[in-house]
Every structure is written in structure tokens, then in C-alpha cells.
Design a protein around this motif. Structure first.
Motif, PDB file in Angstrom:
ATOM      1  N   TRP A 192     -27.684 -20.633 -11.864  1.00 48.07           N
ATOM      2  CA  TRP A 192     -27.147 -20.241 -10.637  1.00 48.07           C
ATOM      3  C   TRP A 192     -25.955 -20.794 -10.048  1.00 48.07           C
ATOM      4  CZ3 TRP A 192     -26.721 -24.644  -8.095  1.00 48.07           C
ATOM      5  CH2 TRP A 192     -27.508 -25.726  -8.483  1.00 48.07           C
ATOM      6  N   PHE A 193     -25.108 -19.860  -9.384  1.00 47.45           N
ATOM      7  CA  PHE A 193     -23.715 -20.407  -8.808  1.00 47.45           C
ATOM      8  C   PHE A 193     -23.819 -20.252  -7.343  1.00 47.45           C
ATOM      9  CE2 PHE A 193     -22.666 -18.444 -12.822  1.00 47.45           C
ATOM     10  CZ  PHE A 193     -22.030 -19.474 -13.508  1.00 47.45           C
ATOM     11  N   SER A 226     -28.973 -30.170 -10.052  1.00 50.16           N
ATOM     12  CA  SER A 226     -30.239 -29.779  -9.988  1.00 50.16           C
ATOM     13  C   SER A 226     -30.735 -29.210  -8.648  1.00 50.16           C
ATOM     14  CB  SER A 226     -31.282 -31.020 -10.397  1.00 50.16           C
ATOM     15  OG  SER A 226     -31.060 -31.881  -9.474  1.00 50.16           O
ATOM     16  N   VAL A 227     -29.775 -29.468  -7.693  1.00 54.43           N
ATOM     17  CA  VAL A 227     -30.067 -28.952  -6.243  1.00 54.43           C
ATOM     18  C   VAL A 227     -29.007 -27.774  -5.882  1.00 54.43           C
ATOM     19  CG1 VAL A 227     -30.019 -29.723  -3.774  1.00 54.43           C
ATOM     20  CG2 VAL A 227     -31.056 -31.156  -5.485  1.00 54.43           C
ATOM     21  N   MET A 228     -29.437 -26.810  -5.253  1.00 51.93           N
ATOM     22  CA  MET A 228     -28.376 -25.768  -4.931  1.00 51.93           C
ATOM     23  C   MET A 228     -27.543 -26.218  -3.597  1.00 51.93           C
ATOM     24  SD  MET A 228     -30.348 -22.094  -5.247  1.00 51.93           S
ATOM     25  CE  MET A 228     -30.978 -21.633  -6.736  1.00 51.93           C
ATOM     26  N   ARG A 229     -26.431 -26.233  -3.847  1.00 53.91           N
ATOM     27  CA  ARG A 229     -25.474 -27.209  -2.693  1.00 53.91           C
ATOM     28  C   ARG A 229     -24.266 -26.275  -2.861  1.00 53.91           C
ATOM     29  NH1 ARG A 229     -26.602 -31.851  -4.777  1.00 53.91           N
ATOM     30  NH2 ARG A 229     -24.325 -32.074  -5.180  1.00 53.91           N
ATOM     31  N   ASN A 266     -25.964 -25.103 -11.980  1.00 48.36           N
ATOM     32  CA  ASN A 266     -26.914 -25.672 -12.861  1.00 48.36           C
ATOM     33  C   ASN A 266     -26.410 -25.320 -14.486  1.00 48.36           C
ATOM     34  OD1 ASN A 266     -27.790 -23.300 -12.901  1.00 48.36           O
ATOM     35  ND2 ASN A 266     -29.812 -23.758 -13.102  1.00 48.36           N
ATOM     36  N   ILE A 267     -25.358 -24.786 -14.638  1.00 48.80           N
ATOM     37  CA  ILE A 267     -25.002 -24.327 -15.884  1.00 48.80           C
ATOM     38  C   ILE A 267     -25.084 -25.192 -16.918  1.00 48.80           C
ATOM     39  CG2 ILE A 267     -22.512 -24.638 -15.366  1.00 48.80           C
ATOM     40  CD1 ILE A 267     -22.119 -21.882 -16.819  1.00 48.80           C
ATOM     41  N   MET A 268     -24.532 -26.433 -16.870  1.00 47.56           N
ATOM     42  CA  MET A 268     -24.634 -27.282 -17.766  1.00 47.56           C
ATOM     43  C   MET A 268     -25.823 -27.988 -18.185  1.00 47.56           C
ATOM     44  SD  MET A 268     -20.880 -29.069 -17.515  1.00 47.56           S
ATOM     45  CE  MET A 268     -20.729 -29.907 -19.466  1.00 47.56           C
ATOM     46  N   GLN A 269     -26.873 -28.011 -17.167  1.00 54.08           N
ATOM     47  CA  GLN A 269     -28.131 -28.329 -17.500  1.00 54.08           C
ATOM     48  C   GLN A 269     -28.957 -27.402 -18.300  1.00 54.08           C
ATOM     49  OE1 GLN A 269     -30.390 -29.036 -13.981  1.00 54.08           O
ATOM     50  NE2 GLN A 269     -29.690 -30.911 -13.706  1.00 54.08           N
ATOM     51  N   ILE A 270     -28.642 -26.010 -18.161  1.00 53.58           N
ATOM     52  CA  ILE A 270     -29.351 -25.116 -18.861  1.00 53.58           C
ATOM     53  C   ILE A 270     -28.652 -25.055 -20.275  1.00 53.58           C
ATOM     54  CG2 ILE A 270     -29.548 -22.419 -19.171  1.00 53.58           C
ATOM     55  CD1 ILE A 270     -31.194 -23.930 -16.933  1.00 53.58           C
TER      56      ILE A 270
END
Length: 173
Positions: free
Chosen positions: A107-108, A150-153, A158-162
Motif C-alpha cells: 500500500w501507498f 507497518s502502519v498506514m501514515r 510497506n513496500i520494502m517489508q513485502i
């Protein structure tokens, strides 16, 4: 082991703006080799995330890759999910769809341009701004914490986490 990553992006093939930011990030931060194949599915709009056309394209690319495993990653703008019930509902549906199908969701918040450029960009300027980002090597200026949230702000993803689940990071930054 070989892996194919299918990137399902909101943009269309002609504009391909989202892919510019994503590919700049992948090329800058991750090791790519002949064991990694990146394929794209252009949704044109996120409302087509589960359309027959998109599902068929994912299946076609998956069947064509016979030497390893395929992972599907949806790249979605959150839009104004925290203020707009329709945006929140759509985001929830896409998230549920990804969970049910074993897909990952990047998500962006609120959109790809806000994450990579810190601004909302009018549709008429998106192609130009993405090109400038690439030419100016803008990826080198973005703090990693914005790309591994890890939190939508606002202004985060979260692109690099995925991607860390499937790709090896280069020793940068």
C-alpha cells in the motif's frame, strides 16, 4: 530457486507511472539476477483488482513460468481511506481478496506519488514527474523508514517489508 514476482499495478501500460517508482526502488535496493523474473499486470484502475481480465492475466503469467514459484503482489494507493468510507471499503475488499488468494498487498499512503515525491500530483503531470524522479535518481533521497512502514501514515508504504520477503537487499544506505 527461481521466483517470479507478478506486480499488479494500478496504472495502465501507456502511462506506467507506478512502475517507474517501483522499479527504481527495486533496482536501487535489491539484488536482481537470472533467478528472479519480474512481470507486470496493468490493472488500469484498482477497481479491476478481481476482474476476470486481471485474474486471467495473472494465471497466464503463472502458468508460463515453469522453473520456480510465482508470488503475486498488488500495489495499491490507499487514497483517503481514513476520511472516505468508499475508499476504506475498497481497500478492505482488496486486502481480503489478497489474503484469500495468498497474494501480498503493498500500500501507498495515500498514493505512490505522496510516498516517493511527498506531494499529490495532478494526473496530467504524473508521467512527467515520474520521469524526473528517475532522471534525478530521487530514490537515493528517500528515507528507508518511509518505505518500510507497518502502519498506514501519510507519505509511507510497506513496500520494502513485502519485497524483503522475496528479494535480497543490496548494501546501500
Amino acid at each position: 530457486m527461481a521466483v517470479q514476482l507478478i506486480f499488479c499495478v494500478e496504472t495502465n501500460k501507456k502511462a506506467d507511472t507506478d512502475s517507474i517508482y517501483i522499479s527504481e526502488l527495486v533496482n536501487y535496493f535489491y539484488v536482481l539476477n537470472n533467478q528472479i523474473k519480474i512481470s507486470k499486470v496493468y490493472m488500469g484502475t484498482k477497481s479491476k483488482y478481481c476482474s476476470k481480465e486481471i485474474i486471467k492475466e495473472i494465471e497466464k503469467k503463472t502458468k508460463a513460468f515453469v522453473i520456480g514459484e510465482t508470488k503475486v503482489i498488488y500495489y495499491i494507493d490507499t487514497d483517503e481511506y481514513e476520511k472516505n468510507v468508499e475508499h476504506q471499503t475498497e481497500l478492505n475488499k482488496i486486502s481480503q481478496f489478497c489474503k484469500e488468494n495468498g497474494y501480498d498487498l503493498v500500500w501507498f499512503c495515500h498514493d505512490v506519488e505522496e510516498v516517493f515525491l511527498d506531494n499529490k500530483i495532478p494526473d496530467s503531470q504524473k508521467v512527467q514527474e515520474a520521469g524526473a524522479f528517475r532522471r534525478k535518481k530521487g530514490i537515493q533521497e528517500i528515507p528507508l523508514d518511509k518505505l518500510a512502514s507497518s502502519v498506514m501514515r501519510i507519505h509511507t508504504s510497506n513496500i520494502m517489508q513485502i519485497l524483503d520477503k522475496y528479494l535480497e537487499r543490496k548494501m546501500t544506505k
